[in-house]
Design a protein around this motif. Sequence first.
Motif: not given
Length: 202
Positions: A102, A172, A175, A178
Motif C-alpha cells: 500500500v 487496490i 496500492g 486499500y
Amino acid sequence: MTFSETCNKIFIETTNHYHEFDNVDATPQNPYAEGTIEDLLFRKNWIDAVQWHLEDIIRDPQIQPDEALKIKRRIDKSNQDRTDLVESIDDFFFDKYSDVKVLGDATINTESPAWAVDRLSILALKIYHMEQEVNRTDADPDHLEKCNMKLSVLLQQREDLSTAIDQLIQDIEAGRKYMKTYKQMKMYNDPALNPILYKNKK
C-alpha cells in the motif's frame, strides 16, 4: 474480460435463469465451481432475484396476513444471506490483494468492492424488469415512453458503476487504495442484540 464484465455477464445469465422458472422456490442450476468468485456472484444474484419477487408477492393487497408474515420472515433471512454473501465476496478481494504494498498516500474508498457489486446485481434485475415493461403490449404509450426513459438511465448507471468498480480494483491492485472488511453486524437478527428477542428469553 474486466471484473465488472464478468459480474454483468453472470448477473444477466442468472437473472435470465431465474425467469426460466419464475418461481421463488425453484432450485437453481449453478454452473460454477463452489468457492470460486463466479460461484459467489451467481449465488448473490440468485438471492437478489428471489428476494425481488418475494417483495412483489408481499405487496399483493389480497395476501393473507399469515402468508405475509411467512414471506416477511423469509425476506429477513434472505437479507442476512445476502449480507453474508457480500462479505464473502469482500473476503475474496481482501485475500487476493493482501500482499499488495500500500502506498503511503493511499486512501480508503467509501464502500468496499463487494458492496458496489451488490448494487450491480440489483441493477441487473432492475434492467431486466424495466425491459419487460418496455416490451408490454397492453400498456399505453405514455407508460412505455416513461419506462424507456427509465431504462436508458439504468443502462447508463450500470455502465458508470461498472467503470467505477474496475477503477477501484485497479487502484487496490496498484496500492493507491486499500480496503478493510467490516462485518455488518445486523442487530435485529441477533438474539443477543435485539431487545425484543432477548427479553422474550427471560
